[in-house]
Motif scaffolding. Structure first.
Motif, PDB file in Angstrom:
ATOM      1  N   PHE A   6       0.839  -1.202   0.000  1.00 32.34           N
ATOM      2  CA  PHE A   6       0.000   0.000   0.000  1.00 32.34           C
ATOM      3  C   PHE A   6       0.875   1.255   0.000  1.00 32.34           C
ATOM      4  CE2 PHE A   6      -1.887   3.463   2.411  1.00 32.34           C
ATOM      5  CZ  PHE A   6      -3.042   3.692   1.685  1.00 32.34           C
ATOM      6  N   TRP A   7       1.837   1.319   0.908  1.00 34.41           N
ATOM      7  CA  TRP A   7       2.685   2.515   1.008  1.00 34.41           C
ATOM      8  C   TRP A   7       3.594   2.672  -0.209  1.00 34.41           C
ATOM      9  CZ3 TRP A   7       0.918   6.218   3.589  1.00 34.41           C
ATOM     10  CH2 TRP A   7       0.184   6.004   4.751  1.00 34.41           C
ATOM     11  N   GLU A   8       4.009   1.571  -0.815  1.00 32.66           N
ATOM     12  CA  GLU A   8       4.784   1.659  -2.050  1.00 32.66           C
ATOM     13  C   GLU A   8       3.942   2.286  -3.155  1.00 32.66           C
ATOM     14  OE1 GLU A   8       6.175  -2.284  -2.946  1.00 32.66           O
ATOM     15  OE2 GLU A   8       7.589  -2.277  -1.270  1.00 32.66           O
ATOM     16  N   ARG A   9       2.681   1.875  -3.249  1.00 29.55           N
ATOM     17  CA  ARG A   9       1.786   2.438  -4.264  1.00 29.55           C
ATOM     18  C   ARG A   9       1.503   3.916  -3.998  1.00 29.55           C
ATOM     19  NH1 ARG A   9      -2.609  -2.266  -5.808  1.00 29.55           N
ATOM     20  NH2 ARG A   9      -1.052  -3.798  -6.442  1.00 29.55           N
ATOM     21  N   MET A  10       1.327   4.261  -2.731  1.00 26.70           N
ATOM     22  CA  MET A  10       1.117   5.677  -2.384  1.00 26.70           C
ATOM     23  C   MET A  10       2.327   6.503  -2.808  1.00 26.70           C
ATOM     24  SD  MET A  10      -1.851   6.396  -0.814  1.00 26.70           S
ATOM     25  CE  MET A  10      -1.535   7.783   0.284  1.00 26.70           C
ATOM     26  N   ALA A  11       3.529   6.017  -2.484  1.00 28.71           N
ATOM     27  CA  ALA A  11       4.758   6.746  -2.836  1.00 28.71           C
ATOM     28  C   ALA A  11       4.937   6.824  -4.346  1.00 28.71           C
ATOM     29  CB  ALA A  11       5.963   6.079  -2.184  1.00 28.71           C
ATOM     30  N   SER A  21       2.032  13.070   3.786  1.00 22.84           N
ATOM     31  CA  SER A  21       1.233  14.279   4.028  1.00 22.84           C
ATOM     32  C   SER A  21      -0.197  14.091   3.535  1.00 22.84           C
ATOM     33  CB  SER A  21       1.887  15.469   3.319  1.00 22.84           C
ATOM     34  OG  SER A  21       1.107  16.624   3.459  1.00 22.84           O
ATOM     35  N   PHE A  22      -0.348  13.541   2.338  1.00 21.73           N
ATOM     36  CA  PHE A  22      -1.677  13.269   1.797  1.00 21.73           C
ATOM     37  C   PHE A  22      -2.437  12.334   2.732  1.00 21.73           C
ATOM     38  CE2 PHE A  22      -4.695  10.738  -0.560  1.00 21.73           C
ATOM     39  CZ  PHE A  22      -5.376  11.684  -1.309  1.00 21.73           C
ATOM     40  N   ALA A  23      -1.771  11.283   3.189  1.00 24.29           N
ATOM     41  CA  ALA A  23      -2.409  10.282   4.046  1.00 24.29           C
ATOM     42  C   ALA A  23      -2.866  10.878   5.381  1.00 24.29           C
ATOM     43  CB  ALA A  23      -1.455   9.121   4.295  1.00 24.29           C
ATOM     44  N   LEU A  31     -13.699   7.301   1.975  1.00 25.19           N
ATOM     45  CA  LEU A  31     -13.297   6.628   3.216  1.00 25.19           C
ATOM     46  C   LEU A  31     -14.212   7.036   4.368  1.00 25.19           C
ATOM     47  CD1 LEU A  31      -9.395   6.930   2.954  1.00 25.19           C
ATOM     48  CD2 LEU A  31     -10.861   5.039   2.225  1.00 25.19           C
ATOM     49  N   GLY A  32     -15.397   7.432   4.037  1.00 24.38           N
ATOM     50  CA  GLY A  32     -16.360   7.801   5.063  1.00 24.38           C
ATOM     51  C   GLY A  32     -15.994   9.049   5.837  1.00 24.38           C
ATOM     52  N   GLY A  33     -15.368  10.004   5.149  1.00 23.02           N
ATOM     53  CA  GLY A  33     -14.976  11.249   5.810  1.00 23.02           C
ATOM     54  C   GLY A  33     -13.729  11.098   6.673  1.00 23.02           C
ATOM     55  N   ARG A  34     -12.895  10.146   6.312  1.00 19.00           N
ATOM     56  CA  ARG A  34     -11.658   9.882   7.051  1.00 19.00           C
ATOM     57  C   ARG A  34     -10.456  10.179   6.165  1.00 19.00           C
ATOM     58  NH1 ARG A  34     -15.284   6.022   7.957  1.00 19.00           N
ATOM     59  NH2 ARG A  34     -15.702   5.301  10.059  1.00 19.00           N
ATOM     60  N   THR A  35      -9.314  10.321   6.809  1.00 16.94           N
ATOM     61  CA  THR A  35      -8.050  10.350   6.083  1.00 16.94           C
ATOM     62  C   THR A  35      -7.580   8.907   5.921  1.00 16.94           C
ATOM     63  OG1 THR A  35      -6.662  10.425   8.058  1.00 16.94           O
ATOM     64  CG2 THR A  35      -7.411  12.561   7.165  1.00 16.94           C
ATOM     65  N   VAL A  36      -6.572   8.712   5.101  1.00 24.69           N
ATOM     66  CA  VAL A  36      -5.974   7.382   4.953  1.00 24.69           C
ATOM     67  C   VAL A  36      -5.496   6.876   6.304  1.00 24.69           C
ATOM     68  CG1 VAL A  36      -3.957   6.166   4.009  1.00 24.69           C
ATOM     69  CG2 VAL A  36      -5.326   7.646   2.526  1.00 24.69           C
ATOM     70  N   GLN A  37      -4.792   7.716   7.043  1.00 18.88           N
ATOM     71  CA  GLN A  37      -4.254   7.305   8.349  1.00 18.88           C
ATOM     72  C   GLN A  37      -5.376   6.906   9.298  1.00 18.88           C
ATOM     73  OE1 GLN A  37      -1.276   6.622   9.081  1.00 18.88           O
ATOM     74  NE2 GLN A  37       0.133   7.966   8.013  1.00 18.88           N
ATOM     75  N   VAL A  53      -8.605   5.689  -2.362  1.00 21.85           N
ATOM     76  CA  VAL A  53      -7.641   6.676  -2.860  1.00 21.85           C
ATOM     77  C   VAL A  53      -7.712   6.732  -4.384  1.00 21.85           C
ATOM     78  CG1 VAL A  53      -5.176   7.224  -3.090  1.00 21.85           C
ATOM     79  CG2 VAL A  53      -6.082   6.486  -0.878  1.00 21.85           C
ATOM     80  N   CYS A  54      -7.729   5.567  -5.018  1.00 28.23           N
ATOM     81  CA  CYS A  54      -7.774   5.512  -6.482  1.00 28.23           C
ATOM     82  C   CYS A  54      -8.988   6.247  -7.029  1.00 28.23           C
ATOM     83  CB  CYS A  54      -7.795   4.062  -6.954  1.00 28.23           C
ATOM     84  SG  CYS A  54      -6.226   3.198  -6.731  1.00 28.23           S
ATOM     85  N   THR A  55     -10.126   6.062  -6.396  1.00 24.59           N
ATOM     86  CA  THR A  55     -11.350   6.721  -6.831  1.00 24.59           C
ATOM     87  C   THR A  55     -11.285   8.224  -6.561  1.00 24.59           C
ATOM     88  OG1 THR A  55     -12.621   4.718  -6.415  1.00 24.59           O
ATOM     89  CG2 THR A  55     -13.854   6.786  -6.526  1.00 24.59           C
ATOM     90  N   ALA A  56     -10.801   8.594  -5.391  1.00 25.16           N
ATOM     91  CA  ALA A  56     -10.787  10.004  -4.992  1.00 25.16           C
ATOM     92  C   ALA A  56      -9.882  10.859  -5.868  1.00 25.16           C
ATOM     93  CB  ALA A  56     -10.367  10.126  -3.528  1.00 25.16           C
TER      94      ALA A  56
END
Length: 64
Positions: A6-11, A21-23, A31-37, A53-56
């Motif tokens: 997941f983190w490799e794909r984010m990077a 920072s995005f996460a 994500l139901g009004g949430r951040t990734v973290q 994330v992909c959709t957003a």
């Protein structure tokens, strides 16, 4: 999906410096009004978070 993947794909998509920072800061309806973290901390599956994330941010199909 493992968190390392997941983190490799984010990077790969956002760049190593911006992914964290995005996460932390970007709240997503997908994500139901949430951040990734927040979603990960609440136990969401990394694959579901990545799909959100992909959709957003419209990640290209080849990187999904």
């Amino acid at each position: 999906m493992r968190l390392t993947i997941f983190w490799e794909r984010m990077a790969d998509h956002f760049g190593a410096g911006y992914a964290d920072s995005f996460a932390r800061d970007h709240v997503m309806a997908e994500l139901g009004g949430r951040t990734v973290q927040q979603a990960l901390a609440e136990g969401w599956d990394a694959k579901d978070v990545w799909r959100g994330v992909c959709t957003a941010v419209d990640v290209p199909e080849g990187k999904r």
